[in-house]
Every structure is written in C-alpha cells, then in structure tokens.
Design an enzyme around this catalytic site. Structure first.
Site, short mmCIF file in Angstrom:
data_model
loop_
_atom_site.label_atom_id
_atom_site.label_comp_id
_atom_site.label_asym_id
_atom_site.label_seq_id
_atom_site.Cartn_x
_atom_site.Cartn_y
_atom_site.Cartn_z
N GLU A 178 -7.47 -1.70 7.56
CA GLU A 178 -7.63 -1.58 9.14
C GLU A 178 -6.88 -0.64 9.80
O GLU A 178 -7.02 -0.12 10.76
CB GLU A 178 -6.96 -3.34 9.45
CG GLU A 178 -8.16 -4.44 8.69
CD GLU A 178 -7.69 -4.66 7.46
OE1 GLU A 178 -6.96 -4.07 6.71
OE2 GLU A 178 -7.72 -6.00 7.23
N THR B 190 -0.41 -1.37 -34.30
CA THR B 190 -1.02 -0.13 -33.38
C THR B 190 -0.01 0.63 -33.01
O THR B 190 -0.16 1.85 -33.09
CB THR B 190 -2.03 -0.85 -32.16
OG1 THR B 190 -2.82 -1.47 -33.06
CG2 THR B 190 -2.47 0.50 -31.56
C1 AOF Z 1 -5.56 -6.43 4.36
N1 AOF Z 1 -6.09 -5.08 4.42
O1 AOF Z 1 -6.15 -3.23 3.09
C2 AOF Z 1 -5.13 -5.15 2.10
C3 AOF Z 1 -4.73 -6.51 2.11
O2 AOF Z 1 2.25 -5.90 0.04
P1 AOF Z 1 1.55 -5.75 1.33
O3 AOF Z 1 2.04 -5.85 2.54
O4 AOF Z 1 0.61 -4.44 1.05
O5 AOF Z 1 0.23 -7.03 0.94
C4 AOF Z 1 -0.41 -6.98 0.05
C5 AOF Z 1 -1.50 -8.28 0.33
O6 AOF Z 1 -2.26 -8.09 1.54
C6 AOF Z 1 -2.48 -8.36 -1.02
O7 AOF Z 1 -2.07 -9.30 -1.79
C7 AOF Z 1 -3.57 -9.10 -0.29
O8 AOF Z 1 -3.56 -10.23 -0.14
C8 AOF Z 1 -3.75 -8.23 1.03
N2 AOF Z 1 -4.28 -6.93 1.13
N3 AOF Z 1 -4.92 -7.12 3.21
O9 AOF Z 1 -5.90 -7.19 5.40
C9 AOF Z 1 -5.91 -4.53 3.14
N4 AOF Z 1 -4.97 -4.24 0.93
ZN ZN Z 2 -3.39 -6.30 6.32
#
Ligand code: AOF
Ligand code: ZN
Length: 343
Positions: A53, A196
C-alpha cells in the site's frame, strides 16, 4: 471477468513480483483506481521493506473517492512500517477490496475493522482462491502455528535417487535446477539429512534464481557431519539438530533435541522459532521419516527420462499427492499434477 476481478488480478500479479525476496512475509500487491483509471500501484518487494500500500500511494496527490485493491487485508499494526489501514484512511479512499484476510494475529480482522470504523466500504474475498494459493505457506503457518513442509526429490525414470554407494547422480536439467533454486528462495528454511550432507557436500544456498537463501538445517542425530563440508566451512549460518550435542562454532549451531520424539521436538523448535516453511531436499530416509511421522503439505517430484538401473530407491510416495516435473534432454520438461495438487 468482472471489473473488481480484473483489478484484483493485477494486484495478485504485482504481489508475485516480490518473488524470492519477501519470505517470511506474504506476497502483497495493491492497485488504486478511480473512475476506471489506475492512479498508482505497488507491491511488497522485500522483507523489511515498505508494504504494498505504501508503494502504491507513493506518487498519488489526491486519492479521495478511489478504490484500493489489496491482495491481503491491510495491516493494523505498527511493524517495520506504520499501519497500512491508517494510510488508506488518510488518503480518503472510499472503498477497499481485499482478496484474503490476514491470519497473522497482529492483524486478523483488525485492519478491516479500522477501515470500516472510518466509514470505508470494505469488500472481502475477490479472487480469494488465487490469493490462497500464492500465500499458502504464510496462511498455513499462521492458521496452524506449524511450519508448512514441502518435500522435493529428484529421481531417474526407474525411481532411483542416487547410486547404490550414495554418490549423487544429476537428474535435473537447467530448468528444473532453476525451479529448485526458486523453491529455496520461497521457503524460510531448507533441510537435509546427515547422509545427504556427507555424500553430496551441498551448499543449499539460492544461486540460480533471484532471491534470498533459506536458513540451512541438517538432521544429524549422532553428530556425524564431516568437519570439512561446505555447510560447516562457509560464511553462512547452519543449524544441526542432534540427539544430545549442543555447541556452537562461529555461526554453526548444534541443537540437542533428545532421542525421544526427535522429529516432533524438531517441529516444536520450528514453531517456537517462527519457522514458517521448510523445504526438505533429501535424502530418501529423511523424506520417508517425515512422510511417516509429520504431515507434509506439498511434494515436488522431478523425474528424469533416463533410467539408472540400480541405486538407492526413491521414497515411497503417493504420486496422486505429488506435483511431478518430468525433465528430459534439451531442457524439455512436462508438469504432471496429482489429483490433490496445487497448480
Ligand atoms: C500489508 N501490506 O504489503 C504486507 C503485509 O514486519 P512488517 O512490519 O513488514 O509486517 C509484516 C506483517 O504484515 C506480515 O506478517 C503480514 O501480516 C503483514 N504483511 N501487510 O498490509 C503488505 N506485506
Ligand atoms: Zn501494511
């Protein structure tokens, strides 16, 4: 396709551009649209980086009254970046269309609740099956608090995985080799058994596909790994799971799990250390033990068109459950899907 589906497909396509760089985060894409015109778009491009976003809204001056298509529920937590739900509210988006809800307990419906509380119209579930597929490892881990297990093995046409003396035989061609490296980048950890490790001296890093290398795990109950292996000599960390040896040498760590319920204790270790997904690359005994004792979520069988005549037999696997890649000379290959398969 309906209009919402067309834009969501775009968000899903963008999401996958995160490729081998986002694990253990999900793949997420976002498209901002008003009056049929795309105002901005973006995707989560690497772990720790801005969310989809944030990238989508970067260049937009005025998004009021627009619809945001997001392949995953916008987050509500302050993680490495501020909550995406707040960003959508700030930009006065009128409607948010979501493919899948985020099962991560840090979010889990709270993103949607925030948007609705701000008067935004929220629609959930557009192309949800496609989203489920691309983020299957992330979803499985958060829903089950358990690592998603993928087994990958390569065999001759007559189902041998190595020569009788344990020496490796190359069954892959250039394309299946890339597939394996892509799988490495898409899993958080990679695992092999000690036999392995000692026979093949693998490096288990991602080299033939863009992306991060997974954490490297070796199951070595009796601590029999040869000292001079790449896994113990290179600069990357390696985790060796034993019955009773605990020690560390630089970034190589031996972890004792006890001999009772060894594999179950290993799975508990993975759960406690938030290991989202594990790619099991062999050998036959390790794969069979996993198949017998632990639930496996996905099996990938790479099968050469050439026979070996004798050798170490491939693990016994129900092929209806496996995704089979048949590889031949001239880099030809064919994908055969079992009945319970993921595309
Ligand atoms: C979103 N948009 O593009 C993504 C989301 O460690 P952070 O702050 O990057 O948060 C990671 C968490 O945020 C991830 O485990 C998932 O729940 C959410 N990812 N959310 O709104 C995004 N990549
Ligand atoms: Zn987010």
């Amino acid at each position: 396709m309906l209009t919402d589906e067309i834009w969501m497909q775009r968000a899903l396509d963008l999401a996958q551009l995160g490729g081998g760089f986002v694990v253990p985060n999900p793949w997420v894409g976002c498209v901002v649209v008003r009056d049929g015109i795309m105002l901005g778009e973006g995707y989560h491009a690497h772990y720790g980086g801005p969310h989809a976003e944030v990238r989508a809204f970067e260049g937009i001056q005025d998004a009021s009254g627009s619809t945001a298509y997001v392949s995953l529920e916008p987050c509500s937590h302050t993680g490495k970046t501020p909550p995406c739900a707040n960003l959508l509210i700030k930009h006065q988006v009128q409607r948010v269309v979501i493919c899948n809800l985020d099962p991560n307990p840090l979010v889990a419906g709270q993103g949607v609740a925030k948007l609705q509380a701000a008067g935004i119209d929220v629609q959930i579930g557009v192309l949800s099956e496609k989203g489920e597929l691309i983020n299957r490892r992330f979803f499985y881990y958060h829903r089950n608090q358990r690592s998603y297990i993928t087994v990958k093995y390569a065999s001759s046409a007559d189902q041998f995985i190595a020569h009788s003396n344990g020496h490796a035989q190359v069954f892959s061609n250039a394309i299946s080799h890339q597939l394996v490296h892509r799988l490495r980048a898409e899993h958080q950890a990679i695992l092999v058994g000690v036999n392995t490790a000692n026979a093949d001296n693998p490096s288990l890093t991602t080299r033939s596909w863009p992306g991060n290398s997974p954490l490297r795990f070796v199951l070595d109950p009796q601590a029999r790994m040869d000292d001079n292996l790449v896994l113990l000599q290179d600069e990357f960390p390696t985790y060796i799971f034993t019955y009773s040896v605990t020690k560390s040498v630089g970034n190589k760590q031996w972890i004792a799990l006890g001999s009772v319920d060894y594999l179950k204790t290993f799975m508990t270790y993975c759960q406690e250390n938030s290991i989202q997904s594990i790619l099991i690359e062999g050998g036959a005994r390790t794969i069979e033990t996993f198949m017998q004792e632990i639930e496996v979520q996905e099996i990938i069988h790479i099968e050469s068109n050439e026979a070996l005549d004798s050798g170490i037999a491939a693990p016994h696997i129900d092929e209806s459950y496996a995704k089979k890649y048949s590889v031949g000379s001239n880099n030809s290959w064919r994908i055969q899907l079992g009945k319970e398969n993921l595309a």
